[in-house]
Design an enzyme around this catalytic site. Structure first.
Site, PDB file in Angstrom:
ATOM      1  N   GLU A   1       0.817  -1.213   0.000  1.00 43.39           N
ATOM      2  CA  GLU A   1       0.000   0.000   0.000  1.00 43.39           C
ATOM      3  C   GLU A   1       0.853   1.266   0.000  1.00 43.39           C
ATOM      4  OE1 GLU A   1      -3.806  -1.632   2.591  1.00 43.39           O
ATOM      5  OE2 GLU A   1      -1.948  -1.137   3.617  1.00 43.39           O
TER       6      GLU A   1
ATOM      7  N   GLY B   1     -12.493  -3.731   3.263  1.00 46.17           N
ATOM      8  CA  GLY B   1     -13.575  -4.557   2.718  1.00 46.17           C
ATOM      9  C   GLY B   1     -14.860  -3.751   2.697  1.00 46.17           C
TER      10      GLY B   1
ATOM     11  N   MET C   1      -8.649  -2.612   9.682  1.00 47.27           N
ATOM     12  CA  MET C   1      -8.105  -3.085  10.955  1.00 47.27           C
ATOM     13  C   MET C   1      -7.273  -2.047  11.721  1.00 47.27           C
ATOM     14  SD  MET C   1      -7.177  -6.997   9.704  1.00 47.27           S
ATOM     15  CE  MET C   1      -6.878  -7.618  11.340  1.00 47.27           C
TER      16      MET C   1
ATOM     17  N   ASP D   1     -12.163  -5.805  -1.512  1.00 50.54           N
ATOM     18  CA  ASP D   1     -12.998  -7.013  -1.435  1.00 50.54           C
ATOM     19  C   ASP D   1     -14.312  -6.615  -0.782  1.00 50.54           C
ATOM     20  OD1 ASP D   1     -12.879  -7.802   1.675  1.00 50.54           O
ATOM     21  OD2 ASP D   1     -10.953  -6.983   1.072  1.00 50.54           O
TER      22      ASP D   1
HETATM   23  N1  ADE Z   1      -8.856  -4.902   4.680  1.00 48.54           N
HETATM   24  C1  ADE Z   1      -9.188  -5.208   3.404  1.00 48.54           C
HETATM   25  N2  ADE Z   1     -10.203  -6.078   3.365  1.00 48.54           N
HETATM   26  C2  ADE Z   1     -10.533  -6.339   4.658  1.00 48.54           C
HETATM   27  C3  ADE Z   1     -11.480  -7.167   5.271  1.00 48.54           C
HETATM   28  N3  ADE Z   1     -12.305  -7.914   4.550  1.00 48.54           N
HETATM   29  N4  ADE Z   1     -11.536  -7.208   6.632  1.00 48.54           N
HETATM   30  C4  ADE Z   1     -10.679  -6.449   7.371  1.00 48.54           C
HETATM   31  N5  ADE Z   1      -9.763  -5.654   6.832  1.00 48.54           N
HETATM   32  C5  ADE Z   1      -9.683  -5.588   5.492  1.00 48.54           C
END
Ligand code: ADE
Length: 250
Positions: free
Chosen positions: A14, A80, A194, A218
């Site tokens: 990143e 996400g 996170m 995602d």
């Molecule tokens: N960072 C990118 N995708 C994530 C996900 N699904 N859960 C937590 N952190 C993320």
């Protein structure tokens, strides 16, 4: 401006493009982290990888403030998507942050951070406005940045920038059941990652402006573990680099 601007990501992929844009950077190792001190478009900056999760994020934020005297923090990375319209390739800029795994109930209401009387922390409004403008600029010209093949591979159709609530927790959310539960518990949440809320709590404590932008890698569902690494390797760094450049160019 007094201190440097901190540029932070959780993962090497990143931050890679941002580091490539700093011609004169010097490394300093402190607290098990490498800090890159240098300049980007004439701004005094310090770049660092926070590592993954809230504890790593909180110690990184504290080191940036205490050790480097940063006067603002900009965090870029991936997340996400949770809200229905937040698709892979979209960008989420945080207006507020919440730790979705904070639960000291029944002593405190679920999600409330004990001692603060609140469950959400705010991003800095002015810096966040600038980050939204920078993100919009990058999204307008995305095919030029990524190329047609990447646009097709990830099915990126007119990606959008969203502004709102970002969730953080010490879990990679990778089941449809868990993301559905988060949507039900916290219906205004746009995306989950996170680190952001940990940065927000530390920045609140010290009165340091924070803005966070996350590219959606995602949908935090059963396919997340497949979509996430692919997007991270092929796309995430280019978004982060372009958005940071647009931000610092002003
Ligand atoms: N960072 C990118 N995708 C994530 C996900 N699904 N859960 C937590 N952190 C993320």
């Amino acid at each position: 401006m007094a201190g440097p601007t901190a540029l932070v990501s959780a993962l090497r992929e990143e931050l890679a493009t941002v580091l490539g844009l700093m011609p004169d950077e010097q490394q300093q190792v402190f607290g098990g982290r490498t800090f890159w001190r240098g300049h980007l478009h004439g701004h005094d900056v310090v770049a660092v990888l926070s590592g993954i999760g809230k504890v790593a994020a909180a110690t990184t934020a504290t080191a940036l403030i205490e050790r480097f005297g940063v006067q603002r923090i900009v965090f870029t990375g991936v997340a996400g998507g949770l809200a229905p319209g937040v698709r892979v390739g979209d960008v989420v800029v945080a207006r507020q942050f919440l730790q979705h795994d904070m639960d000291a109930s029944p002593i405190f209401p679920r999600h409330e951070v004990p001692g603060y009387g609140r469950s959400t922390f705010d991003a800095d409004a002015a810096l966040t406005d600038q980050l939204v403008r920078a993100s919009d600029m990058v999204l307008k010209d995305l095919p030029a940045l990524l190329g047609d093949e990447v646009m097709r591979t990830f099915d990126l159709q007119s990606p959008r920038c969203h502004l709102g609530l970002l969730l953080s927790g010490d879990r990679f959310v990778s089941t449809t059941a868990e993301s559905a539960a988060l949507r039900e518990d916290l219906p205004t949440a746009l995306a989950v990652e996170m680190e952001g809320a940990a940065f927000a709590q530390v920045c609140h404590d010290y009165g340091v402006p924070l803005a966070v932008v996350r590219t959606i890698s995602d949908r935090a569902d059963d396919a997340a573990h497949v979509d996430f690494p692919r997007f991270l390797h092929e796309v995430a760094s280019r978004y982060s680099g372009a958005i940071v450049e647009a931000l610092l160019r002003g």
